[in-house]
Motif scaffolding. Structure first.
Motif, mmCIF file in Angstrom:
data_model
loop_
_atom_site.group_PDB
_atom_site.id
_atom_site.type_symbol
_atom_site.label_atom_id
_atom_site.label_comp_id
_atom_site.label_asym_id
_atom_site.label_seq_id
_atom_site.Cartn_x
_atom_site.Cartn_y
_atom_site.Cartn_z
ATOM 1 N N ILE A 78 -2.337 -4.678 -0.432
ATOM 2 C CA ILE A 78 -1.963 -4.431 0.950
ATOM 3 C C ILE A 78 -1.321 -3.056 1.048
ATOM 4 C CG2 ILE A 78 0.206 -5.665 0.593
ATOM 5 C CD1 ILE A 78 0.202 -6.332 3.563
ATOM 6 N N ARG A 79 -1.565 -2.380 2.154
ATOM 7 C CA ARG A 79 -0.943 -1.081 2.409
ATOM 8 C C ARG A 79 -0.283 -1.130 3.777
ATOM 9 N NH1 ARG A 79 -3.869 4.064 0.688
ATOM 10 N NH2 ARG A 79 -2.711 3.470 -1.139
ATOM 11 N N LEU A 80 0.979 -0.710 3.818
ATOM 12 C CA LEU A 80 1.701 -0.603 5.082
ATOM 13 C C LEU A 80 1.756 0.855 5.487
ATOM 14 C CD1 LEU A 80 4.815 -2.901 4.488
ATOM 15 C CD2 LEU A 80 2.660 -3.484 5.589
ATOM 16 N N HIS A 81 1.465 1.119 6.756
ATOM 17 C CA HIS A 81 1.531 2.461 7.328
ATOM 18 C C HIS A 81 2.675 2.453 8.335
ATOM 19 C CE1 HIS A 81 -2.616 3.177 5.830
ATOM 20 N NE2 HIS A 81 -2.752 1.896 6.118
ATOM 21 N N LEU A 82 3.774 3.125 8.004
ATOM 22 C CA LEU A 82 4.920 3.196 8.904
ATOM 23 C C LEU A 82 4.843 4.516 9.666
ATOM 24 C CD1 LEU A 82 6.977 2.206 5.936
ATOM 25 C CD2 LEU A 82 7.204 0.882 7.993
ATOM 26 N N ARG A 83 5.035 4.456 10.963
ATOM 27 C CA ARG A 83 4.962 5.667 11.791
ATOM 28 C C ARG A 83 6.184 5.718 12.708
ATOM 29 N NH1 ARG A 83 0.487 9.017 13.783
ATOM 30 N NH2 ARG A 83 1.220 10.014 15.680
ATOM 31 N N ARG A 84 6.934 6.806 12.590
ATOM 32 C CA ARG A 84 8.091 7.007 13.447
ATOM 33 C C ARG A 84 7.653 7.544 14.803
ATOM 34 N NH1 ARG A 84 11.169 10.418 9.100
ATOM 35 N NH2 ARG A 84 10.395 12.050 10.467
#
Length: 116
Positions: A78-84
């Motif tokens: 799994i890959r999480l993409h966090l975007r501010r």
């Protein structure tokens, strides 16, 4: 902040992350599931991303402590993409050293928090 997921079973992973975040006291009420309407040839698969209101340092710390726990429980890749809000992104996956995840997330979020 927004979180997107890349995984073989995205709908299940979004549901798992959504439930995980909502059970954290500091994050409860600050999460929102966002769905896009399915295209003409699609059935739709539920959540497309999760949005979080990171409005205080206590929320920032809670999220930074929650993500490593979530990633450590995943059995598949799994890959999480966090975007501010400012557009900066951080990608983490289930292969990332769990001991480093909390500090990576905390630094990433704190940088965005300090800019506001």
């Amino acid at each position: 902040m927004r979180i997107r997921i890349s995984a073989p079973d995205r709908p299940a992973e979004y549901a798992a992350l959504w439930n995980w975040l909502r059970t954290e006291r500091e994050l409860a009420g600050r999460t929102r599931a966002i769905q896009r309407p399915p295209g003409p040839e699609e059935l739709g698969d539920g959540i497309d991303l999760i949005a979080l209101a990171v409005s205080s340092l206590s929320v920032l710390i809670a999220l930074a402590q929650t993500i490593p726990g979530y990633l450590s429980t995943r059995r598949s890749q799994i890959r999480l993409h966090l975007r501010r809000a400012d557009g900066a992104e951080l990608e983490l996956d289930s292969d990332t050293d769990i001991d480093k995840v909390a500090s990576l997330v905390q630094v990433f979020l704190r940088d965005g928090f300090d800019d506001e």
